[in-house]
Design an enzyme around this catalytic site. Structure first.
Site, PDB file in Angstrom:
ATOM      1  N   GLY A   1       5.815   8.552   2.472  1.00  0.00           N
ATOM      2  CA  GLY A   1       5.526   8.745   1.065  1.00  0.00           C
ATOM      3  C   GLY A   1       4.069   9.084   0.810  1.00  0.00           C
ATOM      4  O   GLY A   1       3.747   9.983   0.030  1.00  0.00           O
ATOM      5  N   ASP A  49       8.732  -6.249   3.118  1.00  0.00           N
ATOM      6  CA  ASP A  49       8.851  -7.341   2.149  1.00  0.00           C
ATOM      7  C   ASP A  49      10.291  -7.842   2.139  1.00  0.00           C
ATOM      8  O   ASP A  49      11.224  -7.048   2.291  1.00  0.00           O
ATOM      9  CB  ASP A  49       8.506  -6.861   0.732  1.00  0.00           C
ATOM     10  CG  ASP A  49       7.166  -6.172   0.644  1.00  0.00           C
ATOM     11  OD1 ASP A  49       6.199  -6.838   0.262  1.00  0.00           O
ATOM     12  OD2 ASP A  49       7.095  -4.968   0.963  1.00  0.00           O
TER      13      ASP A  49
END
Length: 236
Positions: A21, A205
Site C-alpha cells: 500500500g 494486529d
C-alpha cells in the site's frame, strides 16, 4: 505510454508486480530486496520500481489505501503496461481466535462490504478469488522456506474505522482469517482484465484481543512475507 496516474513507458514494468500500500514501502522493497533497480514512476508520489531478483525481472509499486485507489493502479498496470501478475503484499488485522500476530495469511478469497464487484457483475455476488497457480506456487515456496502460512478467506473493508457492531464476531464465525482494505478489489480488476492476482499479508494486529506487533517483530514478519512473495514471483 504514460497514463493519468503512472508516468512510465511500455516495457518499464516486469510481467509481475508486487504491490504494497505504502509507496515508501515499495521503495524499501526495491532498495533492500532487488538488484539493478530503476525507478519507473512517481505521479502523486506513488513510487514504482523495476529490478531483478535472482536474475529475473520483478517490479514493485505502491497502490495506496482502499479499493478505489488500488483499483486505479492495478487497472492501468494490466491494461496499459501489459502486467500479467499482481501480488499484493501488506499487513492485516485478525479477529479469529486461532490467528496470531506474525502469522502470514494468503488470501484464497476476499469478501467485502464494498459494492465494486457487484457493479462489475450486474449487481450479482462475485466470488473474488486468487489465481490458483499463484496461490499454489506461494504455498509451495513457503513450505520450501519452512514458513508457516494460513490460507483462506479474508475481508476487504471499505471503512478503517467501522461503526458496524458485531461484524467482527460474524467474521470469526465464518472463519475469515484477516481484514485488509484492498484484496477484493484487486481480485475483481484482475478477473475483469484477464490477469492473475494474489494477496499475501502479515498479521500486525489482533483486533479482538487488542494486540499489536512491536517494530522489531513487524520487520521480521515482513521479511518472511517478502521472501515468500519474491520466490513466488520468480517461480511462476
Amino acid at each position: 505510454m504514460a497514463t493519468p496516474h503512472i508516468n512510465a513507458e511500455l516495457g518499464d514494468f516486469a510481467e509481475t508486480v508486487l504491490m504494497p500500500g505504502d509507496p515508501l514501502r515499495a521503495k524499501f522493497i526495491a532498495e533492500n530486496f532487488l538488484e539493478d533497480v530503476k525507478q519507473v514512476c512517481d505521479v502523486r508520489s506513488m513510487l514504482g520500481f523495476t529490478g531483478t531478483y535472482k536474475g529475473k525481472r520483478v517490479s514493485v509499486m505502491g497502490h495506496g489505501m482502499g479499493i478505489p485507489s488500488c483499483s486505479i493502479y492495478v487497472h492501468e498496470l494490466i491494461k496499459d503496461f501489459g502486467v500479467k501478475n499482481i501480488i499484493r503484499v501488506g499487513s492485516c488485522g485478525a479477529v479469529h481466535d486461532d490467528v496470531k500476530l506474525m502469522d502470514i495469511i494468503i488470501g484464497m478469497g476476499a469478501s467485502t462490504d464494498s459494492k465494486v464487484n457487484r457493479i462489475r457483475f450486474n449487481d450479482h455476488d462475485f466470488a473474488a478469488i486468487a489465481d490458483f497457480h499463484l496461490l499454489e506456487t506461494s504455498v509451495q515456496q513457503a513450505r520450501l522456506q519452512n514458513v508457516n502460512v494460513r490460507v483462506g478467506n479474508i475481508f476487504s473493508a471499505d471503512l478503517f474505522y467501522s461503526p458496524e457492531e458485531g461484524l467482527f464476531d460474524k467474521m470469526e464465525k465464518l472463519g475469515m482469517l484477516g481484514i485488509d482494505m484492498e484484496a477484493a478489489g484487486i481480485y475483481g480488476v484482475a478477473a475483469e482484465l484477464g490477469a492473475k492476482a494474489l494477496t499475501i499479508l502479515t498479521v500486525s494486529d489482533h483486533i479482538k484481543r487488542g494486540e499489536k506487533l512491536s517494530s522489531e517483530d513487524r520487520q521480521k514478519s515482513f521479511g518472511e512475507m517478502m521472501n515468500v512473495a519474491l520466490e513466488t514471483a520468480v517461480n511462476i
